[in-house]
Design an enzyme around this catalytic site. Structure first.
Site, PDB file in Angstrom:
ATOM      1  N   ASP A  55     -10.269   7.468  -4.730  1.00 48.52           N
ATOM      2  CA  ASP A  55     -10.084   6.068  -3.989  1.00 48.52           C
ATOM      3  C   ASP A  55     -10.842   4.921  -5.006  1.00 48.52           C
ATOM      4  O   ASP A  55     -11.925   4.696  -5.109  1.00 48.52           O
ATOM      5  CB  ASP A  55     -10.619   6.054  -2.555  1.00 48.52           C
ATOM      6  CG  ASP A  55     -10.262   4.729  -2.015  1.00 48.52           C
ATOM      7  OD1 ASP A  55     -10.952   4.949  -0.677  1.00 48.52           O
ATOM      8  OD2 ASP A  55      -9.730   3.861  -2.355  1.00 48.52           O
ATOM      9  N   GLU A  76      -0.940   1.609  -5.111  1.00 50.43           N
ATOM     10  CA  GLU A  76      -1.051   0.143  -4.485  1.00 50.43           C
ATOM     11  C   GLU A  76      -1.007  -0.978  -5.307  1.00 50.43           C
ATOM     12  O   GLU A  76      -1.863  -0.847  -6.245  1.00 50.43           O
ATOM     13  CB  GLU A  76      -2.092   0.175  -3.465  1.00 50.43           C
ATOM     14  CG  GLU A  76      -1.990   1.408  -2.805  1.00 50.43           C
ATOM     15  CD  GLU A  76      -3.386   1.577  -1.817  1.00 50.43           C
ATOM     16  OE1 GLU A  76      -4.027   0.496  -1.344  1.00 50.43           O
ATOM     17  OE2 GLU A  76      -3.879   2.797  -1.723  1.00 50.43           O
ATOM     18  N   HIS A 101       0.772  -1.184   0.011  1.00 54.05           N
ATOM     19  CA  HIS A 101      -0.058   0.180   0.009  1.00 54.05           C
ATOM     20  C   HIS A 101       0.721   1.311   0.022  1.00 54.05           C
ATOM     21  O   HIS A 101       0.881   2.016   1.045  1.00 54.05           O
ATOM     22  CB  HIS A 101      -0.886  -0.085   1.411  1.00 54.05           C
ATOM     23  CG  HIS A 101      -1.865   1.002   1.343  1.00 54.05           C
ATOM     24  ND1 HIS A 101      -1.725   2.332   1.306  1.00 54.05           N
ATOM     25  CD2 HIS A 101      -2.956   0.785   1.577  1.00 54.05           C
ATOM     26  CE1 HIS A 101      -2.761   2.881   1.579  1.00 54.05           C
ATOM     27  NE2 HIS A 101      -3.661   1.974   1.626  1.00 54.05           N
TER      28      HIS A 101
HETATM   29  O1  TA6 Z   1      -5.974   1.809  -0.231  1.00 52.73           O
HETATM   30  C1  TA6 Z   1      -7.084   2.837   0.060  1.00 52.73           C
HETATM   31  C2  TA6 Z   1      -7.764   2.461   1.395  1.00 52.73           C
HETATM   32  O2  TA6 Z   1      -8.643   1.599   1.389  1.00 52.73           O
HETATM   33  C3  TA6 Z   1      -8.481   4.135   1.766  1.00 52.73           C
HETATM   34  O3  TA6 Z   1      -9.947   3.557   1.239  1.00 52.73           O
HETATM   35  C4  TA6 Z   1      -8.050   4.357   3.249  1.00 52.73           C
HETATM   36  O4  TA6 Z   1      -8.718   3.598   4.007  1.00 52.73           O
HETATM   37  C5  TA6 Z   1      -6.828   3.848   2.840  1.00 52.73           C
HETATM   38  O5  TA6 Z   1      -6.566   2.710   2.572  1.00 52.73           O
HETATM   39  C6  TA6 Z   1      -5.919   4.049   4.139  1.00 52.73           C
HETATM   40  O6  TA6 Z   1      -6.309   3.153   5.311  1.00 52.73           O
HETATM   41  P1  TA6 Z   1      -5.689   3.166   6.482  1.00 52.73           P
HETATM   42  O7  TA6 Z   1      -6.234   1.873   7.128  1.00 52.73           O
HETATM   43  O8  TA6 Z   1      -4.237   2.849   6.380  1.00 52.73           O
HETATM   44  O9  TA6 Z   1      -5.937   4.497   7.610  1.00 52.73           O
END
Ligand code: TA6
Length: 306
Positions: A218, A277, A174
């Site tokens: 997103d 990601e 990520h």
């Molecule tokens: O990958 C994008 C996502 O799923 C967003 O929806 C947001 O939740 C981000 O990840 C960050 O998630 P986190 O749990 O690290 O705050």
């Protein structure tokens, strides 16, 4: 980690002048890499690459100045490892988003310098009672992170199914990339891909041309296997994201309101980051047969913008 534990770790895995272990931000145990190509800092919690900067370059990986560093707390920025699920748990909203791998300690299993002076660090997450409680399944599974630091950054997430039953995982690297100003950036390589727009109720759409960002984005891009290029005109560079073993990609920027709500983005942090990601998420989760393995590999490279 105590001084004697750091001493033992350094005796076994330090590479003099290249790699050493010690207390990092918030007292988290970190590996600090500094070779002829680049510098990097990797938290043992979550095998979390927090920084990577090739010498002479702006940082390539973004780390929030307002990030919290504490045992069991996910770090805002760097390369969070999402495993063994991506996003909310499919059936239990009480379980942590993006799985538990990024908030538990990983064990250092190997370190070495390559002939070209890149530094390799391998960490492993073996299951525990605590992780089994969050992810009950019949077959023993473990996951390794292979991290290679040079003028490129390579990471490979290897999931081993050591049992006699199949297992299904979602996973992702990520990655938060640093950019000069997200409003000037274009992301190439996703044109034509279908995507689920999480800002618009998960509706299915198709990407037309490069991705530009001027509000919260997103998106889960499906059938996306090509390189992505993050074009940054002000820093006259582009970051190439290459991958194998990943059939979907996520592009995320929280923009103002979501960033403010999250509380660990800082006041204008969202302007200097974008997540691209490499994932196996949504309909792209992975089934691993008995004795099998799954490898999710990425390479990040900085290229000059001519
Ligand atoms: O990958 C994008 C996502 O799923 C967003 O929806 C947001 O939740 C981000 O990840 C960050 O998630 P986190 O749990 O690290 O705050």
């Amino acid at each position: 980690m105590s001084t004697s534990e750091f001493d033992a770790l350094n005796r076994q895995h330090a590479l003099p002048g290249k790699l050493a272990f010690g207390p990092g931000p918030g007292g988290l145990a970190v590996a600090v890499v500094n070779n002829s190509h680049a510098s990097a800092m990797i938290a043992l919690q979550g095998a979390h690459v927090m920084t990577w900067t090739p010498h002479g370059q702006q940082p390539v990986i973004w780390l929030s100045r307002a990030a919290a560093f504490a045992p069991g707390k996910s770090i805002r920025g760097g390369v969070p490892i999402c495993w063994p699920w991506f996003g909310p748990h499919p059936s239990d909203a009480k379980l942590p988003g993006h799985g538990f791998a990024r908030t538990v300690p990983w064990e250092v299993v190997e370190s070495r310098s390559l002939r070209d002076d890149r530094t390799v660090l391998v960490l492993r997450l073996a299951e525990t009672e605590a992780t089994r409680k969050q992810w009950p399944h019949a077959t023993p599974v473990e996951v390794e992170a292979h991290i290679t630091v040079g003028t490129t950054l390579e990471m490979e997430l290897v999931t081993h199914n050591n049992g006699s039953a199949p297992v299904t995982i979602g996973d992702a690297l990520h990655t938060y990339f640093e950019v000069s100003d997200i409003r000037e950036v274009k992301i190439h390589g996703l044109g034509g891909c279908p995507y689920l727009d999480k800002v618009d109720g998960g509706s299915r759409k198709q990407q037309q041309g490069p991705v530009t960002i001027g509000s919260e984005v997103d998106r889960v891009y499906l059938d996306s296997t090509a390189d992505c290029l993050i074009e940054d005109p002000r820093w006259r560079r582009r970051i190439r994201v290459s991958k194998r073993g990943s059939r979907s990609s996520v592009v995320w920027n929280p923009w103002t309101e979501k960033a403010a709500k999250m509380g660990d983005f800082g006041t204008r942090g969202y302007l200097n980051m974008v997540c691209v990601e490499s994932t196996n998420a949504a309909e792209d989760v992975v089934n691993i047969g008995p004795g099998g393995e799954h490898r999710l590999w990425v390479r990040y490279a900085v290229e000059p913008l001519s």
